[in-house]
Write a protein that holds these residues in place. Structure first.
Motif, PDB file in Angstrom:
ATOM      1  N   SER A  57       0.840  -1.204   0.000  1.00  0.00           N
ATOM      2  CA  SER A  57       0.000   0.000   0.000  1.00  0.00           C
ATOM      3  C   SER A  57       0.865   1.241   0.000  1.00  0.00           C
ATOM      4  O   SER A  57       1.901   1.291   0.686  1.00  0.00           O
ATOM      5  CB  SER A  57      -0.922   0.025   1.220  1.00  0.00           C
ATOM      6  N   VAL A  58       0.445   2.217  -0.788  1.00  0.00           N
ATOM      7  CA  VAL A  58       1.105   3.520  -0.819  1.00  0.00           C
ATOM      8  C   VAL A  58       0.108   4.543  -0.284  1.00  0.00           C
ATOM      9  O   VAL A  58      -0.998   4.691  -0.829  1.00  0.00           O
ATOM     10  CB  VAL A  58       1.548   3.888  -2.247  1.00  0.00           C
ATOM     11  N   GLY A  74       3.765   7.730  -6.058  1.00  0.00           N
ATOM     12  CA  GLY A  74       4.562   6.795  -5.269  1.00  0.00           C
ATOM     13  C   GLY A  74       4.382   5.369  -5.736  1.00  0.00           C
ATOM     14  O   GLY A  74       5.348   4.591  -5.806  1.00  0.00           O
ATOM     15  N   ALA A  75       3.144   5.017  -6.087  1.00  0.00           N
ATOM     16  CA  ALA A  75       2.880   3.663  -6.576  1.00  0.00           C
ATOM     17  C   ALA A  75       3.604   3.410  -7.893  1.00  0.00           C
ATOM     18  O   ALA A  75       4.112   2.304  -8.136  1.00  0.00           O
ATOM     19  CB  ALA A  75       1.382   3.460  -6.746  1.00  0.00           C
ATOM     20  N   ALA A  76       3.649   4.421  -8.756  1.00  0.00           N
ATOM     21  CA  ALA A  76       4.371   4.274 -10.025  1.00  0.00           C
ATOM     22  C   ALA A  76       5.847   3.982  -9.771  1.00  0.00           C
ATOM     23  O   ALA A  76       6.477   3.191 -10.494  1.00  0.00           O
ATOM     24  CB  ALA A  76       4.212   5.535 -10.856  1.00  0.00           C
ATOM     25  N   ARG A  77       6.410   4.632  -8.750  1.00  0.00           N
ATOM     26  CA  ARG A  77       7.811   4.364  -8.409  1.00  0.00           C
ATOM     27  C   ARG A  77       8.001   2.921  -7.933  1.00  0.00           C
ATOM     28  O   ARG A  77       9.025   2.289  -8.227  1.00  0.00           O
ATOM     29  CB  ARG A  77       8.279   5.344  -7.338  1.00  0.00           C
ATOM     30  N   VAL A 111      -3.060   3.864  -2.791  1.00  0.00           N
ATOM     31  CA  VAL A 111      -3.016   2.852  -3.845  1.00  0.00           C
ATOM     32  C   VAL A 111      -2.595   1.532  -3.204  1.00  0.00           C
ATOM     33  O   VAL A 111      -1.616   1.488  -2.455  1.00  0.00           O
ATOM     34  CB  VAL A 111      -2.030   3.216  -4.971  1.00  0.00           C
ATOM     35  N   THR A 112      -3.340   0.483  -3.491  1.00  0.00           N
ATOM     36  CA  THR A 112      -2.981  -0.866  -3.041  1.00  0.00           C
ATOM     37  C   THR A 112      -2.700  -1.714  -4.267  1.00  0.00           C
ATOM     38  O   THR A 112      -3.444  -1.653  -5.250  1.00  0.00           O
ATOM     39  CB  THR A 112      -4.112  -1.492  -2.215  1.00  0.00           C
ATOM     40  N   MET A 113      -1.628  -2.477  -4.222  1.00  0.00           N
ATOM     41  CA  MET A 113      -1.242  -3.264  -5.396  1.00  0.00           C
ATOM     42  C   MET A 113      -0.814  -4.673  -5.001  1.00  0.00           C
ATOM     43  O   MET A 113      -0.390  -4.920  -3.865  1.00  0.00           O
ATOM     44  CB  MET A 113      -0.105  -2.571  -6.147  1.00  0.00           C
ATOM     45  N   ALA A 114      -0.962  -5.591  -5.951  1.00  0.00           N
ATOM     46  CA  ALA A 114      -0.490  -6.967  -5.792  1.00  0.00           C
ATOM     47  C   ALA A 114       0.801  -7.115  -6.580  1.00  0.00           C
ATOM     48  O   ALA A 114       0.841  -6.834  -7.778  1.00  0.00           O
ATOM     49  CB  ALA A 114      -1.536  -7.956  -6.295  1.00  0.00           C
ATOM     50  N   VAL A 115       1.850  -7.535  -5.904  1.00  0.00           N
ATOM     51  CA  VAL A 115       3.175  -7.667  -6.508  1.00  0.00           C
ATOM     52  C   VAL A 115       3.594  -9.134  -6.469  1.00  0.00           C
ATOM     53  O   VAL A 115       3.390  -9.822  -5.464  1.00  0.00           O
ATOM     54  CB  VAL A 115       4.213  -6.796  -5.767  1.00  0.00           C
ATOM     55  N   ASP A 116       4.177  -9.592  -7.563  1.00  0.00           N
ATOM     56  CA  ASP A 116       4.576 -10.994  -7.710  1.00  0.00           C
ATOM     57  C   ASP A 116       6.033 -11.021  -8.153  1.00  0.00           C
ATOM     58  O   ASP A 116       6.387 -10.446  -9.181  1.00  0.00           O
ATOM     59  CB  ASP A 116       3.677 -11.656  -8.757  1.00  0.00           C
ATOM     60  N   VAL A 117       6.888 -11.681  -7.368  1.00  0.00           N
ATOM     61  CA  VAL A 117       8.300 -11.847  -7.718  1.00  0.00           C
ATOM     62  C   VAL A 117       8.623 -13.336  -7.658  1.00  0.00           C
ATOM     63  O   VAL A 117       8.279 -14.007  -6.675  1.00  0.00           O
ATOM     64  CB  VAL A 117       9.222 -11.054  -6.772  1.00  0.00           C
ATOM     65  N   ARG A 118       9.278 -13.861  -8.716  1.00  0.00           N
ATOM     66  CA  ARG A 118       9.554 -15.304  -8.798  1.00  0.00           C
ATOM     67  C   ARG A 118      10.983 -15.555  -9.258  1.00  0.00           C
ATOM     68  O   ARG A 118      11.579 -14.735  -9.950  1.00  0.00           O
ATOM     69  CB  ARG A 118       8.606 -15.989  -9.792  1.00  0.00           C
ATOM     70  N   SER A 119      11.490 -16.725  -8.899  1.00  0.00           N
ATOM     71  CA  SER A 119      12.803 -17.161  -9.378  1.00  0.00           C
ATOM     72  C   SER A 119      12.891 -18.674  -9.345  1.00  0.00           C
ATOM     73  O   SER A 119      12.208 -19.332  -8.544  1.00  0.00           O
ATOM     74  CB  SER A 119      13.922 -16.570  -8.512  1.00  0.00           C
TER      75      SER A 119
END
Length: 424
Positions: free
Chosen positions: A224-225, A246-249, A287-295
């Protein structure tokens, strides 16, 4: 090489005809489908599957969270080899993702039943084709929902009370399409799933079957931003605390994160954005966002996590907005059982199908099932690696080869080649 008898050709044509019919439910103008979980379009596809089960002598059961099972009992009281995938889709999605695996599982189960009936296969276990509820997580969160309830990861009653963005509960949505059931699900002894690869490897290497050995490790965040609501026309730029800026950053930080590591080792995306308030004339307050990071490498993912946290801290410390990580849920990389991998390799060799071992970058219901029973996960090629897109495509020859591969694998699982249960 694989058998091309008249019977095999007829089976292939029958599968392709059924898949063509299934693809009409929720069809989009661009050749894809839209049938998110427990929508009217999902209900239409489910009724098609129930009718298919009825016509082929399966007993249909539906559990409390809408998982569908088409059962064939060979050995009274014995557990079941489950085989399947999911019918729900992303919005404006391809017609192969998930649905291919459900229909392939049903056809494979029928071919196993035919062999039992003609005496060429002695079963140790029963078989059930499965459609898991809300694998995609597009309408309801979290994803892998139905299989998660099945393995005990999620509570069924709590799951039924979850809501979509319109405030509709899982319970009400399933009831509206007639698939809030009360049947007890079959007990699994093992599980098999086939899916399109959703990546470019098999096509690039001209390989027909992928045999999955483990899943990529992943972290899913809710971030959340927090800014301050203000008038877009009367507030000077120096006095703004714009949550959307801020969310764009944060979005750019997620993209830049992937460039810190060797190519294709880390993936990152922001897939969901909720801006408050959603009106013209007002500087966004939150702004609330869902972020996904994988490896593919767990240690690398932890380094990426640390880098992302550092980037967020820098954005926060600049003072215009406050950024919080509200949740950070890891999905660990775990292996599929060796006995299932080796069984699938032997089947591919016996059928003359080119094959390779590989990881799955995406999540599938099999990722849940392998936590409780021996599980086989198979891939067929995706043209250009495109998925979650209406241009998603897999060639007929690959679809048919996948069903043949799955049917023979399933037959050996029903025979008891893996997943043996020891009784006192």
């Amino acid at each position: 090489m694989a058998d091309h008898s008249a019977e095999t050709v007829a089976e292939a044509l029958d599968f392709l005809a059924d898949f063509t019919t299934m693809s009409t439910f929720g069809a989009t103008a661009a050749g894809g489908v839209e049938r998110q979980a427990a929508t009217a379009e999902d209900g239409q596809t489910r009724r098609f599957l129930v009718d298919w089960f009825d016509r082929h002598g399966f007993t249909t059961k539906v559990d409390a969270v809408g998982n569908m099972y088409g059962l064939k009992e060979f050995v009274p009281g014995a557990p079941y080899v489950l085989v399947g995938s999911h019918l729900d889709s992303q919005p404006s999605a391809g017609r192969f993702d998930g649905a291919y695996g459900v229909l392939a599982g049903a056809h494979a189960a029928q071919r196993v039943a035919d062999r039992v009936d003609d005496g060429s296969l002695a079963p140790r276990y029963n078989v059930a084709a499965v459609n898991w509820f809300n694998e995609e997580g597009a309408r309801f969160t979290p994803s892998l929902m139905g299989s998660g309830v099945y393995i005990g990861k999620f509570d069924a009653d709590a799951t039924l009370e979850l809501t979509d963005h319109a405030g509709i509960t899982v319970r009400d949505a399933l009831s509206a399409i007639g698939f809030h059931g009360d049947d007890e699900p079959p007990t699994a002894v093992s599980y098999a799933e086939i899916h399109i690869e959703q990546g470019p490897v098999l096509e690039r290497e001209n390989t027909t079957i992928g045999i999955v050995t483990a899943n990529w490790t992943a972290r899913k965040y809710t971030i959340s931003v927090h800014g301050e609501q203000a008038h877009t026309g009367a507030t000077h730029m120096a006095h703004r605390h714009d949550a959307l800026v801020g969310a764009a950053r944060v979005v750019l930080a997620v993209r830049e994160l992937t460039s810190m590591f060797p190519a294709e080792l880390v993936l990152g995306s922001v897939a969901q954005f909720d801006v408050e308030p959603k009106v013209a004339g007002v500087v966004p307050a939150k702004v609330t966002m869902a972020v996904d990071v994988r490896s593919s490498d767990p240690d690398t993912l932890e380094k990426a996590h640390d880098e992302l946290c550092a980037a967020i801290a820098r954005i926060d410390s600049d003072g215009e907005v406050h950024v919080s990580i509200d949740s950070s849920a890891p999905r660990l990389s775990t292996s599929y059982q060796t006995e299932g991998i080796e069984l699938a390799e032997q089947v591919a060799r016996d059928l003359g199908l080119s094959h390779r071992r590989m990881l799955t970058m995406a999540g599938h219901d099999s990722v849940n099932l392998k936590d409780i029973v021996p599980t086989v996960m198979l891939f067929v090629p995706s043209v250009d690696g495109i998925s979650h897109n209406e241009r998603e495509f897999t060639r007929d020859d690959d679809l048919v080869a996948g069903v043949e591969m799955l049917a023979e694998t399933l037959a050996r699982m029903v025979r008891g080649d893996i997943g043996a249960v020891t009784t006192d």
